[in-house]
Design a protein around this motif. Structure first.
Motif, PDB file in Angstrom:
ATOM      1  N   TRP A  93       0.860  -1.181   0.000  1.00  0.00           N
ATOM      2  CA  TRP A  93       0.000   0.000   0.000  1.00  0.00           C
ATOM      3  C   TRP A  93       0.901   1.237   0.000  1.00  0.00           C
ATOM      4  N   LEU A  94       0.807   2.005  -1.091  1.00  0.00           N
ATOM      5  CA  LEU A  94       1.674   3.169  -1.262  1.00  0.00           C
ATOM      6  C   LEU A  94       1.088   4.387  -0.576  1.00  0.00           C
ATOM      7  N   GLN A  95       1.964   5.178   0.017  1.00  0.00           N
ATOM      8  CA  GLN A  95       1.588   6.459   0.602  1.00  0.00           C
ATOM      9  C   GLN A  95       2.552   7.515   0.066  1.00  0.00           C
ATOM     10  N   LEU A  96       2.049   8.277  -0.894  1.00  0.00           N
ATOM     11  CA  LEU A  96       2.830   9.353  -1.497  1.00  0.00           C
ATOM     12  C   LEU A  96       2.307  10.674  -0.982  1.00  0.00           C
ATOM     13  N   CYS A  97       3.235  11.540  -0.629  1.00  0.00           N
ATOM     14  CA  CYS A  97       2.837  12.828  -0.069  1.00  0.00           C
ATOM     15  C   CYS A  97       3.857  13.878  -0.472  1.00  0.00           C
ATOM     16  N   ARG A  98       3.341  15.051  -0.792  1.00  0.00           N
ATOM     17  CA  ARG A  98       4.193  16.203  -1.080  1.00  0.00           C
ATOM     18  C   ARG A  98       3.981  17.233   0.021  1.00  0.00           C
ATOM     19  N   GLU A  99       5.034  17.567   0.732  1.00  0.00           N
ATOM     20  CA  GLU A  99       4.908  18.448   1.881  1.00  0.00           C
ATOM     21  C   GLU A  99       4.523  19.860   1.469  1.00  0.00           C
ATOM     22  N   LYS A 100       3.776  20.489   2.331  1.00  0.00           N
ATOM     23  CA  LYS A 100       3.245  21.810   2.033  1.00  0.00           C
ATOM     24  C   LYS A 100       4.341  22.861   2.046  1.00  0.00           C
ATOM     25  N   GLY A 101       4.348  23.679   0.977  1.00  0.00           N
ATOM     26  CA  GLY A 101       5.288  24.784   0.909  1.00  0.00           C
ATOM     27  C   GLY A 101       6.698  24.400   0.525  1.00  0.00           C
ATOM     28  N   THR A 102       6.964  23.130   0.288  1.00  0.00           N
ATOM     29  CA  THR A 102       8.307  22.685  -0.082  1.00  0.00           C
ATOM     30  C   THR A 102       8.211  21.779  -1.299  1.00  0.00           C
ATOM     31  N   ARG A 103       9.395  21.403  -1.782  1.00  0.00           N
ATOM     32  CA  ARG A 103       9.465  20.484  -2.906  1.00  0.00           C
ATOM     33  C   ARG A 103       9.841  19.079  -2.438  1.00  0.00           C
ATOM     34  N   CYS A 104       9.730  18.842  -1.135  1.00  0.00           N
ATOM     35  CA  CYS A 104      10.099  17.544  -0.582  1.00  0.00           C
ATOM     36  C   CYS A 104       8.935  16.566  -0.703  1.00  0.00           C
ATOM     37  N   TRP A 105       9.275  15.310  -0.893  1.00  0.00           N
ATOM     38  CA  TRP A 105       8.286  14.243  -1.032  1.00  0.00           C
ATOM     39  C   TRP A 105       8.598  13.169   0.015  1.00  0.00           C
ATOM     40  N   SER A 106       7.540  12.476   0.384  1.00  0.00           N
ATOM     41  CA  SER A 106       7.687  11.289   1.225  1.00  0.00           C
ATOM     42  C   SER A 106       6.976  10.134   0.544  1.00  0.00           C
ATOM     43  N   CYS A 107       7.635   9.009   0.498  1.00  0.00           N
ATOM     44  CA  CYS A 107       7.112   7.837  -0.205  1.00  0.00           C
ATOM     45  C   CYS A 107       7.300   6.624   0.697  1.00  0.00           C
ATOM     46  N   LYS A 108       6.230   5.894   0.925  1.00  0.00           N
ATOM     47  CA  LYS A 108       6.258   4.697   1.737  1.00  0.00           C
ATOM     48  C   LYS A 108       5.467   3.591   1.043  1.00  0.00           C
ATOM     49  N   ALA A 109       5.867   2.358   1.356  1.00  0.00           N
ATOM     50  CA  ALA A 109       5.141   1.172   0.898  1.00  0.00           C
ATOM     51  C   ALA A 109       4.901   0.295   2.108  1.00  0.00           C
ATOM     52  N   ILE A 110       3.648   0.160   2.520  1.00  0.00           N
ATOM     53  CA  ILE A 110       3.267  -0.549   3.735  1.00  0.00           C
ATOM     54  C   ILE A 110       2.573  -1.847   3.357  1.00  0.00           C
ATOM     55  N   TYR A 111       2.926  -2.921   4.073  1.00  0.00           N
ATOM     56  CA  TYR A 111       2.295  -4.224   3.896  1.00  0.00           C
ATOM     57  C   TYR A 111       1.308  -4.429   5.046  1.00  0.00           C
ATOM     58  N   HIS A 112       0.075  -4.731   4.695  1.00  0.00           N
ATOM     59  CA  HIS A 112      -0.939  -4.984   5.710  1.00  0.00           C
ATOM     60  C   HIS A 112      -0.830  -6.407   6.242  1.00  0.00           C
ATOM     61  N   GLN A 113      -0.494  -7.334   5.371  1.00  0.00           N
ATOM     62  CA  GLN A 113      -0.370  -8.726   5.791  1.00  0.00           C
ATOM     63  C   GLN A 113       1.114  -9.027   5.973  1.00  0.00           C
ATOM     64  N   VAL A 114       1.600  -8.876   7.173  1.00  0.00           N
ATOM     65  CA  VAL A 114       3.006  -9.067   7.473  1.00  0.00           C
ATOM     66  C   VAL A 114       3.263 -10.538   7.743  1.00  0.00           C
ATOM     67  N   SER A 115       4.352 -11.059   7.201  1.00  0.00           N
ATOM     68  CA  SER A 115       4.703 -12.461   7.409  1.00  0.00           C
ATOM     69  C   SER A 115       5.069 -12.697   8.865  1.00  0.00           C
ATOM     70  N   SER A 116       4.939 -13.950   9.283  1.00  0.00           N
ATOM     71  CA  SER A 116       5.268 -14.318  10.658  1.00  0.00           C
ATOM     72  C   SER A 116       6.757 -14.256  10.938  1.00  0.00           C
ATOM     73  N   SER A 117       7.559 -14.259   9.942  1.00  0.00           N
ATOM     74  CA  SER A 117       9.005 -14.197  10.139  1.00  0.00           C
ATOM     75  C   SER A 117       9.394 -12.827  10.671  1.00  0.00           C
ATOM     76  N   PRO A 118      10.236 -12.764  11.661  1.00  0.00           N
ATOM     77  CA  PRO A 118      10.618 -11.451  12.220  1.00  0.00           C
ATOM     78  C   PRO A 118      11.513 -10.644  11.304  1.00  0.00           C
ATOM     79  N   ASP A 119      12.160 -11.314  10.305  1.00  0.00           N
ATOM     80  CA  ASP A 119      13.049 -10.582   9.411  1.00  0.00           C
ATOM     81  C   ASP A 119      12.299  -9.882   8.287  1.00  0.00           C
TER      82      ASP A 119
END
Length: 581
Positions: A93-119
């Motif tokens: 699940w992607l979360q793209l965001c452009r911060e207000k008043g700047t040219r900076c971006w934040s990009c994340k990719a989140i998994y909702h179904q996380v594997s049981s492995s701790p790694d």
């Protein structure tokens, strides 16, 4: 793990919403195609994507969320955007965001179904790649070129990844025309968010193209059926059709028009480009022909050409007579056989006299013939050039006859001398086995062979001189005709539409892409700009060159010199459909 997110540049300043596109698992890439704006109902978004997927056969999904400003995300839309991940349930699940008043971006990719492995991490880094959606949609990615110092597997994998990205954007046209799906209330932003680029003239042309193609195709089929009548296959007509360049050019043009106005839809971009190149080639050819027609019929140039034709023919005949009289004397101080020299000279002088008499007999009709022949330029410049080549062949027919006579006499002497030379060595040519075998000759055969060899060897210089002179004249005529045919072949095969695309819209013909770094800072996602590399002009000519019936060399230089030395008849230029000797 680093994921690649292809984001359209046209959506960089739109309001917050959902990211709609396609996930390419083999490339670990997400191709964003549009942004769905608030407010919306999730069930309506799902229905829209289902309709687009059914129409385009392309797996569409909601890939994540887009927010134009960080404060808005934290204050009002935070909980709502987090809940959308559970409604649409796409990993990652992607979360793209452009911060207000700047040219900076934040990009994340989140998994909702996380594997049981701790790694296994629940969040990945994202490489943000911007692309021009309109250019990628309209471009056609060609097969990869050979890249030095690069492994073949790497090139294939990279090309396959680019092809998947380009194919995703090109097959998503139905999403860009989502207003056709029962006037969906979902509001999207993509490269056509400001309006569909079209015009009334383009729509009218598309609407009228079907009936026009059907009408022209039916007319061309009638003409093609008339060309297959058995009457044209009778001996005189079939022989004339095979020798006239105008008939070959008309047949080639008819095949091109039949393909252009065919009612069958093009199955691939290559066929569509070929049709476009043929249509533009025909239009340019006809335009050049009309320019030539207007030039010929202005200021009575047809009459001036007809009046200059007879004096020109007389001048050529006079020069040929001077040449023959020079050959009948002592050319360059050479000692010739007087009797054979006089016979050959008078024979050729008589042919020149017959030819000039024929030209003067046709002189009252030459202007009318040229006037009607000039009308053929309205069919295209290549038609006029092919007729010009046929006219040159007819006007120089006597030179061709001289060449044939001289070549036959010279060839007869060469093969006679070679046969008699084998007789002196006790050899003979075995016709059945096609080889030279040993043979014993009696005294009478050797005497007659010696007598004939002596006669032929003393007559050879005179025959060879006439053969050399008329061969040079024939090669001069063939060279002029070859240049005309090469010009016709250039006009017929030049891909003008592809060259125009390469000049005006280079992104339409893509040979690959290049990436420009926009931002590379510690703690910030890497942002790249994908730009299209246009196909080089040389490869455009090589890839989209049209097939042509035109002439090209039949013999290599070595075989040509061998045939000239042996006195065999040569035709250095042949049509593409002819068989090799």
């Amino acid at each position: 793990m680093v994921l690649k997110a292809f984001f359209p540049t046209c959506c960089a300043s739109v309001d917050s919403g959902l990211l709609v596109g396609r996930w390419v698992p083999e490339q670990s890439a997400a191709v964003v195609l549009a942004v769905v704006h608030f407010p919306f109902i999730p069930i309506q978004v799902k229905e829209l994507l289902a309709q687009v997927q059914q129409a385009s056969q392309l797996g569409m999904a909601v890939l994540g969320t887009w927010c134009h400003c960080q404060q808005e995300l934290e204050e009002s839309l935070g909980h709502f955007l987090e809940g959308l991940g559970t409604i649409f349930s796409h990993d990652p699940w992607l979360q793209l965001c452009r911060e207000k008043g700047t040219r900076c971006w934040s990009c994340k990719a989140i998994y909702h179904q996380v594997s049981s492995s701790p790694d296994t991490p629940s969040e990945d880094q994202v490489m943000l790649i911007f692309y021009d959606q309109r250019k990628v949609l309209l471009s056609w990615l060609h097969p990869p070129m050979t890249v030095p110092n690069c492994q073949a597997g790497d090139v294939t994998a990279s090309a396959r990844g680019l092809a998947a990205i380009f194919d995703t954007v090109s097959r998503s046209k139905m999403l860009f025309h989502s207003d056709r799906f029962d006037e969906s209330p979902v509001r999207l932003s993509h490269w056509q968010s400001e309006g569909v680029e079209a015009s009334i003239l383009v729509e009218l042309a598309k609407w009228a193209s079907g009936p026009v193609c059907l009408l022209v195709a039916s007319m061309l089929s009638i003409i093609s059926a008339a060309g297959t009548w058995r009457l044209w296959n009778l001996w005189p007509l079939s022989f004339i059709r095979s020798k006239l360049s105008a008939c070959e050019q008309l047949r080639h043009r008819l095949e091109q028009l039949s393909l252009v106005f065919s009612t069958q839809k093009a199955q691939s971009p290559t066929q569509l480009m070929r049709k476009a190149n043929m249509l533009v080639s025909v239009l340019v050819d006809v335009a050049l022909g009309l320019l030539l027609l207007s030039w010929l019929y202005s200021n009575d140039r047809i009459g001036q050409l007809a009046n200059a034709l007879i004096p020109g023919a007389d001048r050529v005949a006079e020069e040929l007579q001077h040449l023959l009289q020079w050959l009948m004397g002592a050319p360059a101080g050479l000692k010739m056989n007087r009797a054979l020299d006089q016979v050959l000279g008078r024979f050729f002088l008589y042919h020149i006299h017959l030819w000039i008499s024929y030209i003067h007999l046709m002189s009252p009709f030459i202007e009318h013939i040229l006037w009607h022949v000039g009308l053929s330029a309205c069919l295209g410049l290549t038609i006029a050039l092919s007729i010009l080549s046929d006219i040159i062949a007819l006007l120089t027919f006597h030179i061709y006859c001289f060449y044939v006579y001289g070549a036959r006499l010279y060839c007869l002497k060469i093969y006679g001398l070679s046969s008699l030379w084998r007789l002196f060595r006790g050899k003979k040519w075995n016709v059945l086995r096609q080889r030279v075998d040993s043979c014993s000759y009696d005294l009478d055969q050797l005497f007659i062979g010696t007598l004939l060899f002596t006669i032929l060897i003393f007559l050879l210089p005179t025959t060879a001189l006439y053969y050399l002179v008329f061969t040079l004249l024939r090669l001069l005529v063939v060279t002029v005709q070859g240049l005309i045919h090469l010009l016709m072949d250039f006009i017929n095969s030049l891909p003008l539409y592809s060259l125009g695309l390469r000049l005006c819209r280079p992104y339409r013909l893509a040979a690959g892409v290049k990436f420009q770094v926009l931002e590379q800072e510690a703690g910030r996602p890497l942002r790249l700009l994908m730009q299209i590399n246009p196909l080089p002009y040389s490869l455009v000519l090589c890839t989209y060159r049209l097939p042509s019936y035109g002439c090209h060399p039949k013999h290599s230089w070595s075989s040509l010199c061998c045939k000239l030395f042996l006195g065999e008849l040569i035709y250095p230029w042949r049509q593409r459909g002819d068989k090799q000797d």
